[in-house]
Design a protein around this motif. Structure first.
Motif, PDB file in Angstrom:
ATOM      1  N   MET A 212       0.924  -1.185   0.007  1.00 33.71           N
ATOM      2  CA  MET A 212      -0.076  -0.042  -0.193  1.00 33.71           C
ATOM      3  C   MET A 212       0.661   1.368  -0.052  1.00 33.71           C
ATOM      4  SD  MET A 212      -3.113  -0.882  -0.294  1.00 33.71           S
ATOM      5  CE  MET A 212      -3.951  -2.339  -0.443  1.00 33.71           C
ATOM      6  N   ASN A 213       2.155   1.065   0.257  1.00 32.17           N
ATOM      7  CA  ASN A 213       2.821   2.374   0.111  1.00 32.17           C
ATOM      8  C   ASN A 213       3.490   2.764  -1.254  1.00 32.17           C
ATOM      9  OD1 ASN A 213       3.348   2.917   2.965  1.00 32.17           O
ATOM     10  ND2 ASN A 213       4.756   1.396   3.297  1.00 32.17           N
ATOM     11  N   GLU A 214       3.207   1.793  -2.344  1.00 34.28           N
ATOM     12  CA  GLU A 214       3.242   2.184  -3.560  1.00 34.28           C
ATOM     13  C   GLU A 214       2.232   3.415  -4.062  1.00 34.28           C
ATOM     14  OE1 GLU A 214       3.296  -1.229  -5.711  1.00 34.28           O
ATOM     15  OE2 GLU A 214       5.256  -2.163  -4.667  1.00 34.28           O
ATOM     16  N   THR A 215       2.494   4.136  -4.733  1.00 31.76           N
ATOM     17  CA  THR A 215       1.723   5.341  -5.456  1.00 31.76           C
ATOM     18  C   THR A 215       1.208   4.836  -6.749  1.00 31.76           C
ATOM     19  OG1 THR A 215       3.508   6.480  -6.528  1.00 31.76           O
ATOM     20  CG2 THR A 215       2.866   7.024  -4.306  1.00 31.76           C
ATOM     21  N   ASP A 216       0.337   3.770  -6.568  1.00 29.72           N
ATOM     22  CA  ASP A 216      -0.263   3.128  -7.650  1.00 29.72           C
ATOM     23  C   ASP A 216      -1.818   3.768  -7.972  1.00 29.72           C
ATOM     24  OD1 ASP A 216      -1.247   1.316  -9.918  1.00 29.72           O
ATOM     25  OD2 ASP A 216      -1.793   0.031  -8.484  1.00 29.72           O
ATOM     26  N   LEU A 217      -1.828   4.470  -9.299  1.00 30.03           N
ATOM     27  CA  LEU A 217      -2.975   5.050  -9.445  1.00 30.03           C
ATOM     28  C   LEU A 217      -3.852   4.608 -10.631  1.00 30.03           C
ATOM     29  CD1 LEU A 217      -1.543   9.040  -9.308  1.00 30.03           C
ATOM     30  CD2 LEU A 217      -2.965   7.576  -7.441  1.00 30.03           C
ATOM     31  N   THR A 218      -3.460   3.352 -10.823  1.00 30.32           N
ATOM     32  CA  THR A 218      -4.150   2.679 -11.921  1.00 30.32           C
ATOM     33  C   THR A 218      -5.621   2.171 -11.318  1.00 30.32           C
ATOM     34  OG1 THR A 218      -2.261   1.892 -12.903  1.00 30.32           O
ATOM     35  CG2 THR A 218      -4.042   0.598 -13.563  1.00 30.32           C
TER      36      THR A 218
END
Length: 224
Positions: free
Chosen positions: A89-95
């Motif tokens: 969840m720390n990843e900035t994934d906006l897909t």
């Protein structure tokens, strides 16, 4: 007639005189070897460029799109009782958030409500407010992309509510109870993920309250 002087041995023929082709070929030096071609700098650069293309990562990986992580985050939202993995969840994934925002606006459009601007506006203001609040409450802090990613993924239950509004009206007791359930679902999932990612055990209810306000506004757009 005067006889022409003969050229002595070892002297070069005068300019303009005819020279056999065998003499010209023998004077040139051959650097290569038989059946072993020589490589020019252009050829070497072409080969290195081809090797570089083979070693490049796939396009989706360069764009930061990992379908496995998208699926894991979606399962985490769908099961709010399951512990969340803070590293993912720390990843900035906006897909996923972009897909869920578009799905929410599309289902509202099917219900006869053109609220794309409201969905994106409320989501953007909510992300900014939650970013400021979480930075005040947590020691390590959080980035804008992480907040937008978590709040966007937790829109999935709201998409289910807006899909239900296409089939039947939510302006009643059943619709109100379903909307309250969806708001609690979204808030519980978002607060669980934030507490796992930021190591904020014991503060889940404090985070769930502002999340419930944000998703409550989106639920009002869906119901009314």
């Amino acid at each position: 007639f005067a006889s022409c002087p003969r050229s002595q041995a070892g002297e070069q023929p005068p300019a303009g005189a005819f020279a056999p082709s065998e003499m010209l070929l023998s004077s040139q030096s051959y650097t290569g070897q038989i059946l072993q071609p020589t490589y020019s700098p252009d050829t070497l650069s072409h080969l290195s460029y081809a090797d570089g293309l083979d070693e490049e990562p796939p396009l989706l990986e360069e764009l930061g799109i990992n379908f496995e992580h998208v699926w894991q985050k979606t399962l985490t939202v769908l099961n709010p009782m399951k512990p969340a993995d803070g590293n993912i969840m720390n990843e900035t994934d906006l897909t996923g958030p972009m897909v869920f925002c578009l799905a929410l606006g599309a289902t509202l459009l099917l219900a006869g409500k053109v609220h794309f601007g409201y969905v994106y506006g409320i989501s953007a203001i909510g992300c900014l407010a939650m970013h400021a609040l979480l930075n005040l409450m947590s020691v390590p802090g959080v980035s804008h992309g992480c907040v937008a990613s978590v709040l966007g993924y937790c829109l999935l239950p709201m998409v289910i509510l807006s899909s239900s509004a296409v089939i039947f009206s939510l302006q009643g007791i059943l619709g109100s109870l379903l909307a309250l359930f969806i708001i609690g679902w979204c808030s519980l999932s978002a607060s669980k993920i934030f507490t796992s990612a930021l190591a904020m055990e014991g503060q889940q209810l404090l985070i769930a309250y502002p999340c419930a306000l944000l998703y409550g506004l989106l639920a009002l757009l869906t119901v009314f």
